[in-house]
Design a protein around this motif. Structure first.
Motif, PDB file in Angstrom:
ATOM      1  N   VAL A 127      -1.299 -17.551  45.673  1.00  0.00           N
ATOM      2  CA  VAL A 127      -2.269 -16.493  45.375  1.00  0.00           C
ATOM      3  C   VAL A 127      -2.610 -16.481  43.887  1.00  0.00           C
ATOM      4  O   VAL A 127      -3.779 -16.344  43.508  1.00  0.00           O
ATOM      5  N   LEU A 128      -1.612 -16.636  43.026  1.00  0.00           N
ATOM      6  CA  LEU A 128      -1.866 -16.659  41.586  1.00  0.00           C
ATOM      7  C   LEU A 128      -2.743 -17.845  41.197  1.00  0.00           C
ATOM      8  O   LEU A 128      -3.723 -17.691  40.457  1.00  0.00           O
ATOM      9  N   ALA A 129      -2.385 -19.034  41.703  1.00  0.00           N
ATOM     10  CA  ALA A 129      -3.190 -20.217  41.408  1.00  0.00           C
ATOM     11  C   ALA A 129      -4.579 -20.075  42.016  1.00  0.00           C
ATOM     12  O   ALA A 129      -5.580 -20.509  41.427  1.00  0.00           O
ATOM     13  N   GLY A 130      -4.648 -19.454  43.209  1.00  0.00           N
ATOM     14  CA  GLY A 130      -5.939 -19.234  43.850  1.00  0.00           C
ATOM     15  C   GLY A 130      -6.817 -18.268  43.073  1.00  0.00           C
ATOM     16  O   GLY A 130      -8.033 -18.451  43.004  1.00  0.00           O
ATOM     17  N   GLN A 131      -6.222 -17.225  42.504  1.00  0.00           N
ATOM     18  CA  GLN A 131      -6.977 -16.308  41.659  1.00  0.00           C
ATOM     19  C   GLN A 131      -7.597 -17.051  40.474  1.00  0.00           C
ATOM     20  O   GLN A 131      -8.765 -16.834  40.140  1.00  0.00           O
ATOM     21  N   TRP A 132      -6.798 -17.887  39.848  1.00  0.00           N
ATOM     22  CA  TRP A 132      -7.284 -18.649  38.692  1.00  0.00           C
ATOM     23  C   TRP A 132      -8.422 -19.575  39.104  1.00  0.00           C
ATOM     24  O   TRP A 132      -9.492 -19.586  38.481  1.00  0.00           O
ATOM     25  N   LEU A 133      -8.210 -20.346  40.174  1.00  0.00           N
ATOM     26  CA  LEU A 133      -9.247 -21.266  40.633  1.00  0.00           C
ATOM     27  C   LEU A 133     -10.505 -20.516  41.058  1.00  0.00           C
ATOM     28  O   LEU A 133     -11.623 -20.939  40.745  1.00  0.00           O
ATOM     29  N   SER A 134     -10.355 -19.417  41.775  1.00  0.00           N
ATOM     30  CA  SER A 134     -11.512 -18.652  42.225  1.00  0.00           C
ATOM     31  C   SER A 134     -12.325 -18.142  41.052  1.00  0.00           C
ATOM     32  O   SER A 134     -13.560 -18.175  41.069  1.00  0.00           O
ATOM     33  N   SER A 135     -11.638 -17.658  40.022  1.00  0.00           N
ATOM     34  CA  SER A 135     -12.331 -17.154  38.835  1.00  0.00           C
ATOM     35  C   SER A 135     -13.081 -18.265  38.114  1.00  0.00           C
ATOM     36  O   SER A 135     -14.242 -18.110  37.725  1.00  0.00           O
ATOM     37  N   VAL A 136     -12.410 -19.407  37.943  1.00  0.00           N
ATOM     38  CA  VAL A 136     -13.050 -20.544  37.284  1.00  0.00           C
ATOM     39  C   VAL A 136     -14.234 -21.044  38.108  1.00  0.00           C
ATOM     40  O   VAL A 136     -15.307 -21.339  37.568  1.00  0.00           O
TER      41      VAL A 136
END
Length: 289
Positions: A127-136
């Motif tokens: 979820v944390l990595a997904g948040q970062w990727l989604s934002s980018v």
């Protein structure tokens, strides 16, 4: 209100112009975390030694990151494709669902507690990595949609509550530490994970800023729509999605069904000028109330 995009201040490049390195790292890091999560949970479920578990997790991350890096390089439009819709961005985070299911199974005794702990750590990592990727990805999609230069900009402060933010900043790790002290590791992992998610979302939403990094928050008006520029990310409100625009009761409101966009006048520079420019850029008849 500035008539060009030059008012962002003397900081780093605009978030809407993310470097290719940042995008590649986001994709590679996300894929690496997903593969590492699979390797970690499988190794724990197989009751391997600590050395094998560590090696499998590291190998999974390296292999996944390498694969993600190659995919990002060969398909440069991949982040834009992901960032176009909230459903695709949600799917990136949604890969954590199987690990959440394993966690619940462990809570009810269907699988071992150690496997459950590995699964919950994996779920939060995804979820944390997904948040970062989604934002980018969303920021890169915004950059691909708007023109290279804003028609007008206005300074803006994203909504924040400093007192509550500082309280939660101390509360999350304290509760996690208290649960770990009494041996309730499931609760400790959950509270620690929730704290990390809250801090990450705060950076993405602009509630937090690491010193003088990033760019100054502002509203940018383009022919394609309105961009909310935060220190580390950007979101686009297309004019085609706007039903009404109004300046009333201390707020500038762009109405678009269930997802209205609101700006408190106290956080926005020259709200009347912003309203005037928006009116001139709407791509279809919009009733101003």
């Amino acid at each position: 209100m500035s008539s060009s995009a030059s008012g962002a201040g003397p900081h780093a490049a605009d978030a809407t112009d993310l470097s290719d390195t940042t995008v590649h790292r986001a994709v590679a890091g996300y894929v690496g975390v997903v593969v590492a999560a699979l390797a970690l949970t499988a190794a724990v479920a197989a009751n391997t030694s600590a050395l094998v578990l560590l090696g499998a997790t590291l190998a999974g991350f390296v292999a996944g990151a390498a694969a993600g890096g190659v995919a990002s390089s060969r398909v440069p439009t991949l982040p834009i494709h992901i960032g176009r819709t909230r459903y695709r961005r949600g799917a990136v985070v949604g890969l954590a669902a199987p690990f959440v299911a394993i966690t619940f199974a462990a809570i009810f005794g269907s699988v071992g507690s150690q496997t459950g702990l590995a699964a919950i750590a994996s779920a939060f990592g995804i979820v944390l990595a997904g948040q970062w990727l989604s934002s980018v990805a969303r920021t890169r999609a915004v950059a691909a949609t708007v023109s290279s230069k804003a028609l007008a900009t206005a300074r803006w402060q994203p909504p924040r509550s400093p007192a509550l933010d500082w309280l939660l900043l101390g509360l999350w790790p304290l509760v996690a530490a208290m649960n770990a002290y009494v041996g309730d590791w499931f609760s400790a992992f959950i509270w620690a994970g929730l704290g990390l998610l809250w801090a990450t979302s705060g950076l993405i939403e602009g509630r937090f800023r690491l010193g003088d990094t990033g760019v100054d928050p502002e509203i940018r008006i383009y022919e394609a729509g309105l961009v909310k520029q935060r220190p580390y990310s950007a979101t686009l409100v297309s004019w085609d999605d706007v039903d009404h625009v109004r300046l009333r009761d201390g707020e500038l409101v762009l109405e678009r069904g269930f997802f209205d966009v609101r700006f408190d006048q106290g956080t926005l520079e020259d709200p009347k000028d912003v309203l005037s420019v928006i009116e001139g850029q709407l791509s279809r008849d919009v009733r101003v109330v």
